[in-house]
Motif scaffolding. Structure first.
Motif, PDB file in Angstrom:
ATOM      1  N   ALA A  38      29.323  52.667  36.742  1.00  0.00           N
ATOM      2  CA  ALA A  38      29.626  54.064  37.051  1.00  0.00           C
ATOM      3  C   ALA A  38      30.564  54.686  36.031  1.00  0.00           C
ATOM      4  N   ALA A  39      31.538  53.908  35.551  1.00  0.00           N
ATOM      5  CA  ALA A  39      32.537  54.457  34.631  1.00  0.00           C
ATOM      6  C   ALA A  39      33.255  53.343  33.903  1.00  0.00           C
ATOM      7  N   VAL A  40      33.680  53.644  32.694  1.00  0.00           N
ATOM      8  CA  VAL A  40      34.587  52.777  31.933  1.00  0.00           C
ATOM      9  C   VAL A  40      35.745  53.656  31.475  1.00  0.00           C
ATOM     10  N   PHE A  41      36.933  53.383  32.002  1.00  0.00           N
ATOM     11  CA  PHE A  41      38.131  54.147  31.663  1.00  0.00           C
ATOM     12  C   PHE A  41      38.939  53.369  30.629  1.00  0.00           C
ATOM     13  N   SER A  42      39.420  54.052  29.612  1.00  0.00           N
ATOM     14  CA  SER A  42      40.272  53.431  28.591  1.00  0.00           C
ATOM     15  C   SER A  42      41.658  54.064  28.657  1.00  0.00           C
ATOM     16  N   PHE A  43      42.687  53.216  28.692  1.00  0.00           N
ATOM     17  CA  PHE A  43      44.059  53.682  28.848  1.00  0.00           C
ATOM     18  C   PHE A  43      44.882  53.356  27.613  1.00  0.00           C
ATOM     19  N   THR A  44      46.050  54.004  27.525  1.00  0.00           N
ATOM     20  CA  THR A  44      47.035  53.714  26.490  1.00  0.00           C
ATOM     21  C   THR A  44      48.383  53.517  27.171  1.00  0.00           C
ATOM     22  N   PRO A  45      49.381  52.998  26.458  1.00  0.00           N
ATOM     23  CA  PRO A  45      50.719  52.944  27.063  1.00  0.00           C
ATOM     24  C   PRO A  45      51.208  54.316  27.516  1.00  0.00           C
ATOM     25  N   GLY A  46      50.729  55.399  26.877  1.00  0.00           N
ATOM     26  CA  GLY A  46      51.110  56.739  27.276  1.00  0.00           C
ATOM     27  C   GLY A  46      50.521  57.187  28.600  1.00  0.00           C
ATOM     28  N   SER A  47      49.599  56.373  29.148  1.00  0.00           N
ATOM     29  CA  SER A  47      49.051  56.707  30.462  1.00  0.00           C
ATOM     30  C   SER A  47      50.111  56.589  31.546  1.00  0.00           C
ATOM     31  N   GLY A  48      51.103  55.744  31.302  1.00  0.00           N
ATOM     32  CA  GLY A  48      52.180  55.595  32.278  1.00  0.00           C
ATOM     33  C   GLY A  48      51.830  54.708  33.435  1.00  0.00           C
ATOM     34  N   GLN A  49      50.627  54.857  33.961  1.00  0.00           N
ATOM     35  CA  GLN A  49      50.178  54.092  35.119  1.00  0.00           C
ATOM     36  C   GLN A  49      48.653  54.110  35.097  1.00  0.00           C
ATOM     37  N   ALA A  50      48.028  52.942  35.128  1.00  0.00           N
ATOM     38  CA  ALA A  50      46.567  52.858  34.978  1.00  0.00           C
ATOM     39  C   ALA A  50      45.871  52.986  36.322  1.00  0.00           C
ATOM     40  N   ASP A  51      46.147  54.078  37.028  1.00  0.00           N
ATOM     41  CA  ASP A  51      45.514  54.364  38.313  1.00  0.00           C
ATOM     42  C   ASP A  51      44.508  55.489  38.138  1.00  0.00           C
ATOM     43  N   ILE A  52      43.413  55.419  38.896  1.00  0.00           N
ATOM     44  CA  ILE A  52      42.371  56.434  38.841  1.00  0.00           C
ATOM     45  C   ILE A  52      41.881  56.720  40.261  1.00  0.00           C
ATOM     46  N   GLU A  53      41.684  58.001  40.541  1.00  0.00           N
ATOM     47  CA  GLU A  53      41.005  58.397  41.767  1.00  0.00           C
ATOM     48  C   GLU A  53      39.846  59.308  41.375  1.00  0.00           C
ATOM     49  N   THR A  54      38.687  59.090  41.997  1.00  0.00           N
ATOM     50  CA  THR A  54      37.532  59.938  41.733  1.00  0.00           C
ATOM     51  C   THR A  54      36.600  59.864  42.931  1.00  0.00           C
ATOM     52  N   ARG A  55      35.352  60.353  42.764  1.00  0.00           N
ATOM     53  CA  ARG A  55      34.360  60.335  43.837  1.00  0.00           C
ATOM     54  C   ARG A  55      33.044  59.845  43.251  1.00  0.00           C
ATOM     55  N   VAL A  56      32.343  58.984  44.006  1.00  0.00           N
ATOM     56  CA  VAL A  56      31.129  58.361  43.490  1.00  0.00           C
ATOM     57  C   VAL A  56      29.977  58.500  44.476  1.00  0.00           C
ATOM     58  N   ALA A 107      54.959  47.967  26.532  1.00  0.00           N
ATOM     59  CA  ALA A 107      54.800  47.049  25.414  1.00  0.00           C
ATOM     60  C   ALA A 107      54.223  45.713  25.857  1.00  0.00           C
ATOM     61  N   ALA A 108      54.540  45.310  27.108  1.00  0.00           N
ATOM     62  CA  ALA A 108      53.995  44.073  27.649  1.00  0.00           C
ATOM     63  C   ALA A 108      52.486  44.244  27.840  1.00  0.00           C
ATOM     64  N   PRO A 109      51.727  43.175  28.140  1.00  0.00           N
ATOM     65  CA  PRO A 109      50.287  43.354  28.387  1.00  0.00           C
ATOM     66  C   PRO A 109      50.032  44.449  29.418  1.00  0.00           C
ATOM     67  N   TYR A 110      49.212  45.419  29.052  1.00  0.00           N
ATOM     68  CA  TYR A 110      48.937  46.559  29.926  1.00  0.00           C
ATOM     69  C   TYR A 110      47.428  46.661  30.149  1.00  0.00           C
ATOM     70  N   VAL A 111      47.024  47.528  31.063  1.00  0.00           N
ATOM     71  CA  VAL A 111      45.605  47.715  31.344  1.00  0.00           C
ATOM     72  C   VAL A 111      44.995  48.533  30.207  1.00  0.00           C
ATOM     73  N   GLU A 112      44.065  47.929  29.498  1.00  0.00           N
ATOM     74  CA  GLU A 112      43.422  48.562  28.355  1.00  0.00           C
ATOM     75  C   GLU A 112      42.154  49.307  28.778  1.00  0.00           C
ATOM     76  N   LYS A 113      41.360  48.669  29.654  1.00  0.00           N
ATOM     77  CA  LYS A 113      40.134  49.287  30.160  1.00  0.00           C
ATOM     78  C   LYS A 113      39.999  48.987  31.652  1.00  0.00           C
ATOM     79  N   LEU A 114      39.313  49.888  32.335  1.00  0.00           N
ATOM     80  CA  LEU A 114      39.030  49.702  33.748  1.00  0.00           C
ATOM     81  C   LEU A 114      37.553  50.002  33.952  1.00  0.00           C
ATOM     82  N   TYR A 115      36.793  48.986  34.379  1.00  0.00           N
ATOM     83  CA  TYR A 115      35.359  49.128  34.617  1.00  0.00           C
ATOM     84  C   TYR A 115      35.127  49.354  36.108  1.00  0.00           C
ATOM     85  N   LEU A 116      34.338  50.366  36.421  1.00  0.00           N
ATOM     86  CA  LEU A 116      33.980  50.658  37.805  1.00  0.00           C
ATOM     87  C   LEU A 116      32.487  50.364  37.962  1.00  0.00           C
ATOM     88  N   VAL A 117      32.170  49.342  38.787  1.00  0.00           N
ATOM     89  CA  VAL A 117      30.800  48.858  38.923  1.00  0.00           C
ATOM     90  C   VAL A 117      30.353  48.980  40.373  1.00  0.00           C
TER      91      VAL A 117
END
Length: 279
Positions: free
Chosen positions: A104-122, A85-95
């Motif tokens: 490279a990517a724009v990730f959009s999260f919700t409180p249901g994400s639980g944790q705004a972490d991302i792993e990928t390959r570029v 409910a507190a301020p959370y990560v809404e978007k994550l831009y990967l540049v």
């Protein structure tokens, strides 16, 4: 994919390409804020909004300093901020400043994400700064930056035979790590079989460039509610791979991934979960 965002990504890429020859030196390792490409990207995405360098207690960006394979560079963005409910990560831009398509990517999260972490390959096309910019739900912008030494990743030939790649196109796998428990964030992984052609690699037999064909949108939901969405571009490696978090419910539910590529081909995969009861 959000068409407005897609047009913005294309416009930024074209503007950078058009000005590359006349630009001053691109990125310099010790001067992340002086990169002319970053200044253009920053203006296009965020105008004059303040961007605060994030300490490791808020946001970290993990990448190798020198990549073993510029076409497949592992990257992990980790946040230390609760998705509640507190301020959370809404978007994550990967540049990736010096890539032909730097957003490279724009990730959009919700409180249901639980944790705004991302792993990928570029893919990394030349020595560059890589940035993760977190947009908070209260409007704040936080940024972590890394300097990466790699080159040629965007024009590298595919790692898989083209015919084999077409035969497995769109096949997906969803998996969850560990035993899901209700109310606790759990790590999941999505693997997509897709050539993710950048349009910059040459076919060594025909000497023609392989047309761009890449995943442009991923939507992930759990029990019918959105968890994560991602707008992607050619900087994501062949066979896109995402590791992300979500919060299981006591009643269980379906973890579902929907994928669309730049040719509007659509693919879907799901996994039904029944979390263990208790803490």
């Amino acid at each position: 994919m959000n068409r407005g965002l897609h047009h913005l990504l294309v416009a930024v890429a074209l503007a950078l390409a058009a000005s590359a020859a006349a630009a001053a030196p691109t990125s310099v390792e010790g001067q992340p804020d002086a990169s002319p490409h970053w200044l253009k990207i920053r203006s296009s995405l965020f105008a004059q909004r303040e961007i605060t360098p994030a300490g490791s207690e808020l946001l970290t960006l993990e990448m190798p300093v020198r990549a073993e394979d510029a076409a497949v560079v592992p990257i992990a963005v980790r946040t230390r901020l609760p998705q509640g409910a507190a301020p959370y990560v809404e978007k994550l831009y990967l540049v990736i400043d010096n890539n032909p398509s730097p957003i490279a990517a724009v990730f959009s999260f919700t409180p249901g994400s639980g944790q705004a972490d991302i792993e990928t390959r570029v893919r990394i096309d030349e020595y560059t700064h890589v940035r993760a910019i977190a947009q908070m739900s209260d409007g704040r912008l936080l940024m972590a930056t890394r300097w990466v030494k790699a080159s040629g990743g965007c024009s590298a030939p595919p790692g898989k035979d083209p015919q084999a790649a077409q035969a497995s196109l769109g096949k997906m796998r969803l998996r969850v790590e560990g035993e899901p428990a209700p109310g606790r964030p759990v790590l999941a992984q999505l693997m997509v079989s897709h050539p993710n052609s950048s349009g910059l690699a040459m076919d060594q037999l025909t000497r023609h460039y392989v047309p761009a064909h890449f995943v442009r949108r991923i939507d992930i939901s759990y029990a019918g509610r959105p968890v994560l969405s991602a707008d992607l571009d050619i900087s994501i490696s062949e066979n896109p791979n995402l590791r992300f978090w979500f919060i299981p419910q006591e009643a269980g539910g379906e973890l579902k991934a929907q994928v669309v590529d730049n040719r509007d081909l659509q693919f879907e995969s799901s996994l039904r979960l029944q979390p263990a009861r208790g803490s």
